[in-house]
Each structure stands twice: as structure tokens, then as C-alpha cells.
Write an enzyme that holds these catalytic residues in place. Structure first.
Site, PDB file in Angstrom:
ATOM      1  N   LYS A   1      -1.887  -7.428  -8.469  1.00  0.00           N
ATOM      2  CA  LYS A   1      -2.770  -7.437  -7.292  1.00  0.00           C
ATOM      3  C   LYS A   1      -2.299  -6.394  -6.287  1.00  0.00           C
ATOM      4  O   LYS A   1      -1.290  -6.574  -5.604  1.00  0.00           O
ATOM      5  CB  LYS A   1      -2.792  -8.817  -6.624  1.00  0.00           C
ATOM      6  CG  LYS A   1      -3.960  -8.920  -5.646  1.00  0.00           C
ATOM      7  CD  LYS A   1      -3.687  -9.761  -4.447  1.00  0.00           C
ATOM      8  CE  LYS A   1      -2.900  -9.120  -3.364  1.00  0.00           C
ATOM      9  NZ  LYS A   1      -3.578  -8.024  -2.646  1.00  0.00           N
TER      10      LYS A   1
ATOM     11  N   CYS B   1      10.238   1.738   1.635  1.00  0.00           N
ATOM     12  CA  CYS B   1      11.187   0.714   2.073  1.00  0.00           C
ATOM     13  C   CYS B   1      12.588   1.285   2.196  1.00  0.00           C
ATOM     14  O   CYS B   1      13.300   1.005   3.139  1.00  0.00           O
ATOM     15  CB  CYS B   1      11.141  -0.444   1.097  1.00  0.00           C
ATOM     16  SG  CYS B   1      11.315   0.088  -0.604  1.00  0.00           S
TER      17      CYS B   1
ATOM     18  N   TRP C   1       0.807  -1.221   0.000  1.00  0.00           N
ATOM     19  CA  TRP C   1       0.000   0.000   0.000  1.00  0.00           C
ATOM     20  C   TRP C   1       0.837   1.268   0.000  1.00  0.00           C
ATOM     21  O   TRP C   1       0.320   2.354  -0.199  1.00  0.00           O
ATOM     22  CB  TRP C   1      -0.946   0.035   1.206  1.00  0.00           C
ATOM     23  CG  TRP C   1      -0.303  -0.328   2.515  1.00  0.00           C
ATOM     24  CD1 TRP C   1      -0.396  -1.526   3.157  1.00  0.00           C
ATOM     25  CD2 TRP C   1       0.531   0.505   3.347  1.00  0.00           C
ATOM     26  NE1 TRP C   1       0.344  -1.509   4.324  1.00  0.00           N
ATOM     27  CE2 TRP C   1       0.917  -0.277   4.462  1.00  0.00           C
ATOM     28  CE3 TRP C   1       1.004   1.813   3.254  1.00  0.00           C
ATOM     29  CZ2 TRP C   1       1.735   0.216   5.477  1.00  0.00           C
ATOM     30  CZ3 TRP C   1       1.821   2.308   4.251  1.00  0.00           C
ATOM     31  CH2 TRP C   1       2.178   1.513   5.348  1.00  0.00           C
ATOM     32  N   ASN C   2       2.121   1.166   0.267  1.00  0.00           N
ATOM     33  CA  ASN C   2       2.885   2.395   0.492  1.00  0.00           C
ATOM     34  C   ASN C   2       3.249   3.119  -0.800  1.00  0.00           C
ATOM     35  O   ASN C   2       3.468   4.313  -0.802  1.00  0.00           O
ATOM     36  CB  ASN C   2       4.152   2.096   1.304  1.00  0.00           C
ATOM     37  CG  ASN C   2       5.156   1.289   0.505  1.00  0.00           C
ATOM     38  OD1 ASN C   2       4.822   0.229  -0.010  1.00  0.00           O
ATOM     39  ND2 ASN C   2       6.363   1.781   0.386  1.00  0.00           N
TER      40      ASN C   2
ATOM     41  N   GLU D   1      11.641  -2.612  11.633  1.00  0.00           N
ATOM     42  CA  GLU D   1      11.250  -1.744  10.525  1.00  0.00           C
ATOM     43  C   GLU D   1      10.028  -0.952  10.955  1.00  0.00           C
ATOM     44  O   GLU D   1       8.918  -1.459  10.929  1.00  0.00           O
ATOM     45  CB  GLU D   1      10.898  -2.576   9.286  1.00  0.00           C
ATOM     46  CG  GLU D   1      10.592  -1.690   8.111  1.00  0.00           C
ATOM     47  CD  GLU D   1       9.999  -2.429   6.933  1.00  0.00           C
ATOM     48  OE1 GLU D   1       9.274  -3.411   7.117  1.00  0.00           O
ATOM     49  OE2 GLU D   1      10.253  -1.974   5.805  1.00  0.00           O
TER      50      GLU D   1
ATOM     51  N   GLY E   1       6.662  -6.345  -0.565  1.00  0.00           N
ATOM     52  CA  GLY E   1       5.890  -6.236   0.670  1.00  0.00           C
ATOM     53  C   GLY E   1       6.769  -6.557   1.860  1.00  0.00           C
ATOM     54  O   GLY E   1       7.998  -6.429   1.795  1.00  0.00           O
TER      55      GLY E   1
ATOM     56  N   GLU F   1      10.963  -8.316  -3.041  1.00  0.00           N
ATOM     57  CA  GLU F   1      11.449  -7.001  -2.581  1.00  0.00           C
ATOM     58  C   GLU F   1      10.800  -6.751  -1.238  1.00  0.00           C
ATOM     59  O   GLU F   1       9.602  -6.481  -1.166  1.00  0.00           O
ATOM     60  CB  GLU F   1      11.046  -5.906  -3.579  1.00  0.00           C
ATOM     61  CG  GLU F   1      11.665  -6.050  -4.955  1.00  0.00           C
ATOM     62  CD  GLU F   1      13.150  -5.710  -4.977  1.00  0.00           C
ATOM     63  OE1 GLU F   1      13.703  -5.310  -3.926  1.00  0.00           O
ATOM     64  OE2 GLU F   1      13.764  -5.872  -6.043  1.00  0.00           O
ATOM     65  N   LEU F   2      11.577  -6.836  -0.164  1.00  0.00           N
ATOM     66  CA  LEU F   2      10.967  -6.915   1.169  1.00  0.00           C
ATOM     67  C   LEU F   2      11.343  -5.731   2.059  1.00  0.00           C
ATOM     68  O   LEU F   2      11.709  -4.679   1.565  1.00  0.00           O
ATOM     69  CB  LEU F   2      11.341  -8.261   1.791  1.00  0.00           C
ATOM     70  CG  LEU F   2      11.055  -9.463   0.884  1.00  0.00           C
ATOM     71  CD1 LEU F   2      11.476 -10.762   1.543  1.00  0.00           C
ATOM     72  CD2 LEU F   2       9.596  -9.518   0.474  1.00  0.00           C
TER      73      LEU F   2
HETATM   74  P1  NAD Z   1       2.382  -6.922   3.138  1.00  0.00           P
HETATM   75  O1  NAD Z   1       3.489  -7.899   3.063  1.00  0.00           O
HETATM   76  O2  NAD Z   1       1.442  -7.026   4.278  1.00  0.00           O
HETATM   77  O3  NAD Z   1       1.480  -6.996   1.818  1.00  0.00           O
HETATM   78  C1  NAD Z   1       2.037  -6.841   0.538  1.00  0.00           C
HETATM   79  C2  NAD Z   1       1.081  -7.417  -0.498  1.00  0.00           C
HETATM   80  O4  NAD Z   1       0.981  -8.833  -0.318  1.00  0.00           O
HETATM   81  C3  NAD Z   1      -0.346  -6.894  -0.391  1.00  0.00           C
HETATM   82  O5  NAD Z   1      -0.876  -6.769  -1.689  1.00  0.00           O
HETATM   83  C4  NAD Z   1      -1.059  -8.017   0.360  1.00  0.00           C
HETATM   84  O6  NAD Z   1      -2.449  -8.047   0.137  1.00  0.00           O
HETATM   85  C5  NAD Z   1      -0.382  -9.239  -0.218  1.00  0.00           C
HETATM   86  N1  NAD Z   1      -0.397 -10.446   0.609  1.00  0.00           N
HETATM   87  C6  NAD Z   1      -0.637 -10.554   1.931  1.00  0.00           C
HETATM   88  N2  NAD Z   1      -0.503 -11.852   2.319  1.00  0.00           N
HETATM   89  C7  NAD Z   1      -0.171 -12.567   1.218  1.00  0.00           C
HETATM   90  C8  NAD Z   1       0.135 -13.944   0.966  1.00  0.00           C
HETATM   91  N3  NAD Z   1       0.142 -14.849   1.955  1.00  0.00           N
HETATM   92  N4  NAD Z   1       0.452 -14.321  -0.287  1.00  0.00           N
HETATM   93  C9  NAD Z   1       0.502 -13.410  -1.293  1.00  0.00           C
HETATM   94  N5  NAD Z   1       0.236 -12.087  -1.122  1.00  0.00           N
HETATM   95  C10 NAD Z   1      -0.096 -11.670   0.125  1.00  0.00           C
HETATM   96  O7  NAD Z   1       3.086  -5.477   3.071  1.00  0.00           O
HETATM   97  P2  NAD Z   1       2.401  -4.076   3.250  1.00  0.00           P
HETATM   98  O8  NAD Z   1       2.087  -3.893   4.701  1.00  0.00           O
HETATM   99  O9  NAD Z   1       1.328  -3.886   2.235  1.00  0.00           O
HETATM  100  O10 NAD Z   1       3.608  -3.094   2.807  1.00  0.00           O
HETATM  101  C11 NAD Z   1       4.618  -2.671   3.651  1.00  0.00           C
HETATM  102  C12 NAD Z   1       5.856  -3.531   3.512  1.00  0.00           C
HETATM  103  O11 NAD Z   1       6.315  -3.516   2.161  1.00  0.00           O
HETATM  104  C13 NAD Z   1       7.019  -3.027   4.332  1.00  0.00           C
HETATM  105  O12 NAD Z   1       7.633  -4.122   4.978  1.00  0.00           O
HETATM  106  C14 NAD Z   1       7.967  -2.439   3.290  1.00  0.00           C
HETATM  107  O13 NAD Z   1       9.317  -2.418   3.647  1.00  0.00           O
HETATM  108  C15 NAD Z   1       7.729  -3.337   2.132  1.00  0.00           C
HETATM  109  N6  NAD Z   1       8.185  -2.712   0.894  1.00  0.00           N
HETATM  110  C16 NAD Z   1       9.322  -3.167   0.283  1.00  0.00           C
HETATM  111  C17 NAD Z   1       9.787  -2.556  -0.882  1.00  0.00           C
HETATM  112  C18 NAD Z   1      11.027  -3.021  -1.593  1.00  0.00           C
HETATM  113  O14 NAD Z   1      11.200  -2.678  -2.760  1.00  0.00           O
HETATM  114  N7  NAD Z   1      11.909  -3.789  -0.968  1.00  0.00           N
HETATM  115  C19 NAD Z   1       9.079  -1.480  -1.415  1.00  0.00           C
HETATM  116  C20 NAD Z   1       7.938  -1.038  -0.770  1.00  0.00           C
HETATM  117  C21 NAD Z   1       7.485  -1.667   0.384  1.00  0.00           C
END
Ligand code: NAD
Length: 481
Positions: A167, A274, A143-144, A371, A218, A240-241
Site C-alpha cells: 500500500k 529518513c 511518499w518520499n 524531524e 513512515g 521503520e520510522l
Molecule cells: P506517514 O506515516 O504519514 O505515512 C506512511 C504510510 O502509512 C502511508 O502509506 C500512509 O497512507 C499510511 N498510513 C497513514 N495512517 C495510517 C494508519 N493509521 N495505519 C496504517 N497506515 C497508515 O509518513 P509519510 O509522511 O508518508 O512519510 C514520511 C515519514 O516516513 C517520515 O517520518 C520519514 O522519516 C519516514 N520514513 C522512514 C524511513 C525508515 O526507513 N526509517 C524511510 C523513509 C521514510
């Protein structure tokens, strides 16, 4: 209330089931998004698989369509930007800029010239090594940064000849839907599809047998689940986490000159990115100078509804994120942290939190080690450069990092010792460009996005080997004569 119910051309997704979308500046539901059913998911993936059969065949056409997508995004940047601000919270100017930057990614992958991998024609035979697309890609984004991260996935995946199902997070589904609407006349049916819905839509998409690659951005926690879900079917993954980026300010830097840049490299998008500074290490001798200069920027930053003119920081994007940031701040303050600025949520219905600068914090505190992903910056003093580097690297994460100083060569020497996918000097995000690889060490991910490396992640190598073509040509000539 706005209702967006159609996505791309392809299977009809209008079965009527919807879910709420909240405006974080008001805390109120302002729109409904379609909740994709398991049957619709299956139909969409099948349609993407069918589209892949022809989409993969004509690279010139794909490149031309990427250019058309870039033009369409630019033409609709204001419209998409408003949707992005309404659901994600960031200031409108930043949201519109995100759409234009996304167009840059489509143009970069349109223009990327690729050298043949390998080609050999000898008396022993003919050999060619080529890159083939993988098939249907699941692009799962958080979402960010819902706009830009979608482009980071779609542009290289489509250029390589894959089709993609995007998605978005259920907190920010509308931007992707608006993009799908804008691109529906650009791509053939099934090539670019957006599916929205609450959990467990992501799990189901990742597990679908026709999906051959999952490109996930995510949290580290969910990334590990995605890797496990991909394993039984040997789907390819790019992850990308999370990150917990450190910045190190060197002795020769000037607090007054860099305080503003340091602040924005930590607080842009409310720290919800991130690769932003999440912990700052400064020389002990200048500690108070840095704290005061950065706190002054924090105190004067304009926080408000991202739709209002002049606002620099919007709300946090979700109520859960606000609660998490408050929990970390309260815990730090209870343990003796001293706020040089901020420290509290801002009264009202929106998810606002004061830009917060914390002193009297140390490695081992959760606000430093975890984080936090919000508008809080812990500032710590270091003893010497070795101490600063060791503490910066003492993390499970390794996404970004930066070093600040006037002697660039020396700063680069320090940057080379950071265990992070990005290590910048005098700017935290200098390396985030379409042509440069972006990825993380350790728990920050597997693989990279962007550049030719990001493109290659959407391909597999194929070796074509044949007997000498000359022999065959000679035989044909002999048969003819
Ligand atoms: P999240 O991991 O909760 O969700 C990310 C996405 O995955 C969403 O679309 C969510 O609906 C989906 N999802 C949730 N459970 C799933 C599953 N079991 N299988 C498949 N998809 C699933 O992350 P968030 O809270 O939306 O975003 C914040 C996180 O994203 C932070 O940790 C941030 O560091 C990370 N992030 C990383 C980068 C990067 O490039 N490394 C960039 C932006 C954000």
C-alpha cells in the site's frame, strides 16, 4: 490526464472510484489512481491468503521468480522512473536509478544462501529448526521513497514464502501501480498486489484479520498507531520510522574537501529521506569555513522540475511538506537564525524551496530538534567531542548518523558512541546496502530491514522433533523381512 486503473492480476479493482494525483513540480493534478473500496480490500487480502497456500511450497520457484522480477524492473526502469519523478518530484536520473537499485534487492534475495538453522540426529531423536513464512504481509510505504522501500519489503517477504499487499502513500500511488503492471506476468495471482486509496486504507489493511505481518515505513506518529492496531491480533510488525540524524565533523577534517559530500548527504531528494543529515555539528574553530563552503554548494545547486536535464533538486513532494518547511524556516528566522543560503520558498506553482543553510541555531530550536524532512540544514559549533556526541544522542530518534575525519580509526571510535542504527564514516549512507541491516534505535523503529536479518523478520521459527528415524527404519526393515 493519465489514468491507471488496473493493478496486479487478482480481484478486479476497477470499480471506477479514483482519487487525484498531483505533480509537485507544477502543483497540478495530472493523473487519477484507483480508490480501493473496503470490499476490494477484503477480496484482495483473501486472494493473497489463498495464493500463500501454494506460493510458500516451492522455494526454488520463488527464487527464480525474484530473478524474473529484477529483470522486469531493469527492463522497465525508464518507464517507471518517469512515473516516479512525475508524482514524487525527484530528478529523473535518480528515479531511474531507484528502479535499478530495487532490482538489486530482488536479486540479492534471490541469491541469499541460508544455512539450516539447526539440525540434530542422535539416538534420542531427530530435531530440525526451520523458518516458516507468516502468511499475508501488509507492506505500507511513505511518499518520499516509493520505489526502493517497496522493494525492501517485497523481495524478502516473497523469498520467505509470504504473499504481500503493498500500500503506497496516496500522494505517490502511481509508481507502485506501474510496478504491479510490470510484475503482473512475473508472479502468480495474489502473490504481489498493490492497493491504492486515500486514508483510511492503511488502517483497514493493517487491521485485516488475515494479515499476519505489517511491515511499515513512515512517521513515528503513525508507526505507533500501527503497533497499537497490530497488538489485539498479535500481528508481527517491523517499524521503520522517523529520524533526525546528526553528523559530527572532527577537527582533522578539511572543509573544502568534504563540503560537497556533506551537502548532498543532507539535501539529496530535498532532504526527504529518513537517513540523511538533519543537523550538523562542526568544530567551533572551523565554524565559518564549514558554513561558507556548504552554503556555496547550496547556492549553486540546480533546483527545478525533475524531468528537466541537469536538475539536481526537484520540488518537495507535497503542498503540506512545503508548508511545514516554510513554517519551520519562518519560525527559525523569527527567533534569530541567520541563513547562509536560501530561507524561502521559490515563487511559482510547484512546491519548491531554496536549499537552506542556517546559522545561529541551537539545540532546543524546533528546526534542530524535530524531524524537519526538508531542504534545510542547521549548522552548530561544538566544544569538544564529548559535547558533540552528547548533543547528537540527545534525541528521541536514532536512525542514522555519521562522523567525518581523516583518521578513520578515530572516526570509528566516535561512530561507535552514536545511538543510531547506522553510524557511517565520511559518508552518511554507506551502510545502506542489500546485505546490511537497516533500522533505528528508540523512536526510529522496531526491527530491521535488509540482509538475512530483514529476511528473518518475515519468518517464524518452527522446531520439528521426532523419535530416532533409525528406529523407525529398523522397524520397517524388520516388518519387511
Ligand atoms: P506517514 O506515516 O504519514 O505515512 C506512511 C504510510 O502509512 C502511508 O502509506 C500512509 O497512507 C499510511 N498510513 C497513514 N495512517 C495510517 C494508519 N493509521 N495505519 C496504517 N497506515 C497508515 O509518513 P509519510 O509522511 O508518508 O512519510 C514520511 C515519514 O516516513 C517520515 O517520518 C520519514 O522519516 C519516514 N520514513 C522512514 C524511513 C525508515 O526507513 N526509517 C524511510 C523513509 C521514510
Amino acid at each position: 490526464m493519465q489514468s491507471l486503473t488496473t493493478t496486479s492480476r487478482g480481484p478486479d479493482l476497477t470499480n471506477g472510484a479514483t482519487f487525484d494525483v498531483v505533480n509537485p513540480a507544477t502543483g497540478e493534478v495530472f493523473a487519477q489512481a484507483p480508490a480501493c473500496s473496503p470490499e476490494q480490500l477484503d477480496a484482495s487480502v483473501r486472494a493473497a491468503d489463498k495464493a500463500f497456500r501454494t506460493w510458500q511450497l516451492d522455494e526454488a520457484y520463488r527464487r527464480e521468480r525474484l530473478g524474473a522480477a529484477a529483470d522486469a524492473l531493469d527492463a522497465h526502469a525508464d518507464q517507471i522512473g518517469k512515473v516516479l519523478t512525475a508524482e514524487q518530484g525527484k530528478p529523473l536520473a535518480e528515479a531511474v536509478a531507484d528502479v535499478h537499485r530495487s532490482a538489486d534487492w530482488f536479486r540479492y534475495y534471490r541469491d541469499l544462501e541460508l544455512e539450516p538453522e539447526f539440525h540434530e540426529e542422535t539416538r534420542d531423536g531427530y530435531v530440525e529448526v526451520v523458518r516458516r513464512p507468516l502468511g499475508v504481509v501488509a507492506g505500507i510505504v511513505p511518499w518520499n521513497q516509493p520505489m526502493l522501500l517497496a522493494a525492501w519489503k517485497a523481495a524478502p517477504a516473497l523469498r520467505a514464502g509470504n504473499t504481500i499487499i503493498l500500500k503506497p502513500s496516496p500522494y505517490t500511488p502511481l509508481t507502485a501501480l506501474a510496478v504491479a503492471d510490470v510484475l503482473k506476468s512475473v508472479f502468480p495471482p495474489g502473490v504481489f498486489t498493490v492497493l491504492t486509496g486515500p486514508s483510511p486504507l492503511g488502517d483497514k489493511l493493517a487491521a485485516h484479520p488475515l494479515v499476519r505481518k505489517i511491515s511499515f515505513t513512515g512517521s513515528t506518529e503513525v508507526g505507533k498507531k500501527v503497533a497499537a492496531a497490530a497488538a489485539p491480533d498479535l500481528k508481527r510488525v517491523t517499524l521503520e520510522l522517523g529520524g533526525n540524524d546528526a553528523a559530527i565533523v572532527l577537527e582533522d577534517a578539511d572543509p573544502a574537501a568534504i563540503a560537497g559530500d556533506l551537502f548532498w548527504a543532507a539535501f539529496k531528494n530535498n532532504g526527504q529521506m529518513c537517513a540523511l543529515i538533519k543537523r550538523l555539528y562542526v568544530p567551533a574553530r572551523r565554524y565559518n569555513d564549514y558554513v561558507e563552503a556548504i552554503a556555496e554548494v547550496a547556492r549553486t545547486a540546480r533546483v527545478g522540475d525533475g524531468m528537466s536535464d541537469g536538475v539536481q533538486l526537484g520540488p518537495l513532494t507535497t503542498a503540506a511538506q512545503l508548508a511545514w518547511i516554510k513554517e519551520l524556516a519562518d519560525e527559525s528566522l523569527a527567533r534569530g537564525a541567520v541563513p547562509a543560503a536560501g530561507g524561502n520558498p521559490i515563487d511559482g506553482n510547484g512546491y519548491f524551496f531554496e536549499p537552506t543553510v542556517l546559522t545561529n541555531v541551537t539545540d532546543g530550536d524546533r528546526i534542530v530538534d524535530e524531524e524537519q524532512f526538508g531542504p534545510i540544514l542547521p549548522i552548530m559549533a561544538y566544544r569538544d567531542e564529548d559535547d558533540a556526541i552528547a548533543r547528537a544522542n540527545a534525541s528521541n530518534y536514532g536512525l542514522g548518523g555519521s562522523v567525518w575525519g581523516t583518521d578513520i580509526d578515530h572516526a570509528l571510535t566516535v561512530a561507535r558512541r552514536l545511538d543510531s542504527g547506522q553510524a557511517s564514516v565520511n559518508n552518511h549512507t554507506r551502510g545502506i546496502r542489500p546485505h546490511l541491516p537497516f533500522g533505528g534505535f528508540k523512536w526510529s523503529g522496531i526491527g530491521v530491514e535488509n540482509g538475512r536479518w530483514g529476511y528473518e523478520a518475515y519468518t517464524q521459527l518452527q522446531t520439528l522433533a521426532a523419535p530416532p528415524r533409525q528406529a523407525q527404519n529398523n522397524r520397517a526393515d524388520n516388518e519387511r523381512s
